[in-house]
Write a protein that holds these residues in place. Structure first.
Motif, mmCIF file in Angstrom:
data_model
loop_
_atom_site.group_PDB
_atom_site.id
_atom_site.type_symbol
_atom_site.label_atom_id
_atom_site.label_comp_id
_atom_site.label_asym_id
_atom_site.label_seq_id
_atom_site.Cartn_x
_atom_site.Cartn_y
_atom_site.Cartn_z
ATOM 1 N N VAL A 114 -32.789 -84.784 -52.986
ATOM 2 C CA VAL A 114 -32.342 -83.437 -53.356
ATOM 3 C C VAL A 114 -32.970 -82.405 -52.419
ATOM 4 O O VAL A 114 -32.294 -81.483 -51.937
ATOM 5 C CB VAL A 114 -32.696 -83.140 -54.827
ATOM 6 N N MET A 115 -34.261 -82.538 -52.155
ATOM 7 C CA MET A 115 -34.952 -81.597 -51.274
ATOM 8 C C MET A 115 -34.385 -81.628 -49.859
ATOM 9 O O MET A 115 -34.087 -80.574 -49.267
ATOM 10 C CB MET A 115 -36.452 -81.932 -51.253
ATOM 11 N N ARG A 116 -34.193 -82.811 -49.295
ATOM 12 C CA ARG A 116 -33.713 -82.900 -47.921
ATOM 13 C C ARG A 116 -32.279 -82.367 -47.809
ATOM 14 O O ARG A 116 -31.920 -81.740 -46.809
ATOM 15 C CB ARG A 116 -33.804 -84.339 -47.402
ATOM 16 N N HIS A 117 -31.470 -82.606 -48.826
ATOM 17 C CA HIS A 117 -30.108 -82.080 -48.808
ATOM 18 C C HIS A 117 -30.127 -80.555 -48.877
ATOM 19 O O HIS A 117 -29.359 -79.872 -48.166
ATOM 20 C CB HIS A 117 -29.303 -82.654 -49.977
ATOM 21 N N CYS B 60 -43.758 -79.214 -51.245
ATOM 22 C CA CYS B 60 -43.944 -80.265 -52.254
ATOM 23 C C CYS B 60 -42.777 -80.231 -53.226
ATOM 24 O O CYS B 60 -42.469 -79.179 -53.798
ATOM 25 C CB CYS B 60 -45.255 -80.049 -53.002
ATOM 26 N N PHE B 61 -42.138 -81.365 -53.416
ATOM 27 C CA PHE B 61 -41.018 -81.453 -54.362
ATOM 28 C C PHE B 61 -41.403 -82.190 -55.639
ATOM 29 O O PHE B 61 -40.572 -82.368 -56.529
ATOM 30 C CB PHE B 61 -39.818 -82.158 -53.702
ATOM 31 N N GLY B 62 -42.663 -82.606 -55.760
ATOM 32 C CA GLY B 62 -43.061 -83.483 -56.858
ATOM 33 C C GLY B 62 -42.893 -82.898 -58.236
ATOM 34 O O GLY B 62 -42.464 -83.584 -59.165
ATOM 35 N N SER B 63 -43.227 -81.615 -58.410
ATOM 36 C CA SER B 63 -43.292 -81.057 -59.758
ATOM 37 C C SER B 63 -42.053 -80.285 -60.173
ATOM 38 O O SER B 63 -41.914 -79.922 -61.338
ATOM 39 C CB SER B 63 -44.516 -80.131 -59.877
ATOM 40 N N VAL C 229 -35.300 -73.640 -52.557
ATOM 41 C CA VAL C 229 -35.014 -73.741 -51.127
ATOM 42 C C VAL C 229 -34.003 -72.676 -50.716
ATOM 43 O O VAL C 229 -34.141 -72.033 -49.659
ATOM 44 C CB VAL C 229 -34.508 -75.160 -50.782
ATOM 45 N N ALA C 230 -32.990 -72.450 -51.546
ATOM 46 C CA ALA C 230 -32.004 -71.411 -51.241
ATOM 47 C C ALA C 230 -32.662 -70.034 -51.194
ATOM 48 O O ALA C 230 -32.386 -69.226 -50.294
ATOM 49 C CB ALA C 230 -30.886 -71.432 -52.280
ATOM 50 N N ALA C 231 -33.551 -69.755 -52.156
ATOM 51 C CA ALA C 231 -34.233 -68.463 -52.181
ATOM 52 C C ALA C 231 -35.168 -68.305 -50.989
ATOM 53 O O ALA C 231 -35.263 -67.215 -50.398
ATOM 54 C CB ALA C 231 -35.009 -68.313 -53.491
ATOM 55 N N LEU C 232 -35.862 -69.374 -50.614
ATOM 56 C CA LEU C 232 -36.742 -69.315 -49.448
ATOM 57 C C LEU C 232 -35.943 -69.039 -48.176
ATOM 58 O O LEU C 232 -36.360 -68.253 -47.326
ATOM 59 C CB LEU C 232 -37.524 -70.621 -49.319
ATOM 60 N N ALA C 233 -34.781 -69.682 -48.060
ATOM 61 C CA ALA C 233 -33.931 -69.429 -46.898
ATOM 62 C C ALA C 233 -33.493 -67.976 -46.841
ATOM 63 O O ALA C 233 -33.441 -67.368 -45.753
ATOM 64 C CB ALA C 233 -32.724 -70.363 -46.938
ATOM 65 N N GLU C 234 -33.201 -67.394 -47.981
ATOM 66 C CA GLU C 234 -32.798 -65.982 -48.013
ATOM 67 C C GLU C 234 -33.947 -65.083 -47.529
ATOM 68 O O GLU C 234 -33.729 -64.117 -46.790
ATOM 69 C CB GLU C 234 -32.390 -65.577 -49.427
ATOM 70 N N VAL C 235 -35.165 -65.419 -47.955
ATOM 71 C CA VAL C 235 -36.328 -64.630 -47.529
ATOM 72 C C VAL C 235 -36.484 -64.698 -46.019
ATOM 73 O O VAL C 235 -36.706 -63.678 -45.349
ATOM 74 C CB VAL C 235 -37.599 -65.147 -48.238
ATOM 75 N N ILE C 236 -36.388 -65.908 -45.471
ATOM 76 C CA ILE C 236 -36.595 -66.077 -44.029
ATOM 77 C C ILE C 236 -35.493 -65.392 -43.240
ATOM 78 O O ILE C 236 -35.758 -64.709 -42.231
ATOM 79 C CB ILE C 236 -36.708 -67.567 -43.688
#
Length: 416
Positions: A315-318, A393-396, A406-413
């Motif tokens: 899920v994370m890599r996708h 980290c995707f563990g928790s 990940v989508a929100a982080l991409a928006e920030v960047i």
């Protein structure tokens, strides 16, 4: 004779503290919804029922022994737990040891402290993988040591590059005391060092007469391929007594908050570590519970946890490919896509951004959106080399929060 009392406008307690301390810790804040930091694991996978049953059974049987330090037994730790650790390492890592070779410690962080105390003095050099656990970098710095980076590829440390580095350091009269390596599910890259390369690494250490500190705290979470023998197992031929010091942990396989790890070492090292471990013993209740639970359930539990984490990794890599890939707004902003590792286990992915990126600059705007991540410089021996990298980290996180974070982080960047 008159005496004038000194006067102070206010008392500055920090002026009385030792020099060389790290900066004060920031005020505690709750874990954010999109927290990709730390080594937290999948909370639904914590075997609460099994641990509760184990706690009742173990304390009913051994509770009176809590009246005595170390349960009245060996200061190396609860014998049943050490026996389980030894048997598990023999089965999974081909490491032929007994309970006498195991020291139970308060998490792998205490293992790092003890090994550094035993081998490293101010001014010493220690070699670590160029991308590595941030904790070892800070602990070595605090000990007054200089950390030098060993080049990595998809299979871990590159032996030829390590050999060249050690030769250069020897020519400068700076030959290191230790080589610190995370060969099985490397943190942060998730790589697994093949068996042949482990032999090569050991030969390099022999050539330059250096100790290897093998940190295997993520090894139980390898899901891709067969687990290779520990480097410590390859050194058990009589030529290298004490050459490899091995550590592991239950933090990733069972639960981080238990704070139980272990060191496997031969007698000359073990006796010295015991002299340094002056804390009157690692928590006994945790050891009792882990021994009771692990004997019956560890293998099945870890098998299920691996499957859970492998799916989260997909899920994370996708999500990263979708929001940081070649056609993404991030790629347009930065002039190229973000590369992401394909881990063989564990709970992390390691991102490499286009040249010129400094991921630390996104920390503050991400925090405003409830997003936390580890900037690459803090997980790299050379902070400049690591500046364009990031550990997630995707563990928790749940699948939905991985995607949303990940989508929100991409928006920030893209907006920064």
């Amino acid at each position: 004779m008159s005496h004038t009392e000194p006067t102070h406008a206010s008392f500055d307690v920090r002026s009385k503290m030792a020099s060389g301390l790290p900066p004060p810790a920031p005020t505690w804040t709750p874990i954010q919804r999109y927290s990709f930091v730390g080594g937290n694991n999948d909370s639904p996978s914590v075997p609460v029922g099994g641990l509760a049953e184990a706690a009742v059974n173990a304390i009913n049987r051994h509770g009176p022994a809590l009246a005595t330090y170390n349960l009245g037994g060996n200061p190396q730790g609860y014998e049943a737990l050490r026996e389980f650790i030894a048997a598990n390492l023999a089965a999974e890592a081909a490491l032929p040891i007994s309970a006498d070779d195991v020291l139970v410690v308060s998490g792998s962080l205490q293992a790092l402290d003890l090994v550094i105390a035993a081998f490293v003095e101010p001014g010493d050099v220690v070699v670590a993988e160029e991308a590595t656990y941030g904790g070892i970098i800070s602990k070595l710095t605090r000990a007054g040591a200089r950390c030098e980076p060993a080049r990595l590829d998809d299979d871990g440390i590159v032996p030829e590059a390590l050999d060249q580095l050690l030769g250069e350091l020897a020519s400068q009269d700076r030959l290191p005391k230790l080589i610190y390596t995370i060969p099985t599910v490397q943190n942060p890259t998730g790589s697994v060092m093949p068996t042949e390369r482990r032999h090569q690494l050991l030969e390099v250490a022999r050539r330059w007469d250096v100790v290897i500190f093998e940190d295997d705290c993520y090894a139980d979470l390898q899901w891709d391929g067969e687990r290779p023998p520990a480097i410590a197992a390859l050194a058990r031929d009589g030529r290298d007594v004490g050459r490899v010091v091995y550590c592991g942990s239950f933090s990733k396989s069972i639960a981080p908050a238990l704070r139980v790890g272990f060191i496997a070492a031969e007698a000359p090292v073990m006796r010295q570590l015991l002299a340094l471990k002056d804390d009157a013993g690692t928590g006994a209740v945790e050891q009792l519970i882990l021994a009771e639970y692990s004997a019956a359930h560890f293998v099945d539990h870890v098998r299920e946890l691996r499957a859970t984490l492998r799916e989260k990794c997909h899920v994370m890599r996708h999500a990263v490919a979708t929001h940081f890939g070649a056609l993404s707004q991030v790629a347009i902003k930065l002039g190229g896509p973000v590369q992401v590792t394909d881990p063989k286990g564990g709970i992390f992915v390691w991102l490499t951004f286009p040249s010129g990126t400094d991921t630390a600059r996104y920390l503050a705007p991400a925090a405003e959106r409830g997003i936390q991540f580890n900037e690459g410089a803090a997980w790299s021996v050379d902070p400049q080399w690591g500046a364009r990298r990031m550990r997630l980290c995707f563990g928790s996180l749940s699948h939905d929060d991985i995607r949303g974070g990940v989508a929100a982080l991409a928006e920030v960047i893209a907006a920064s």
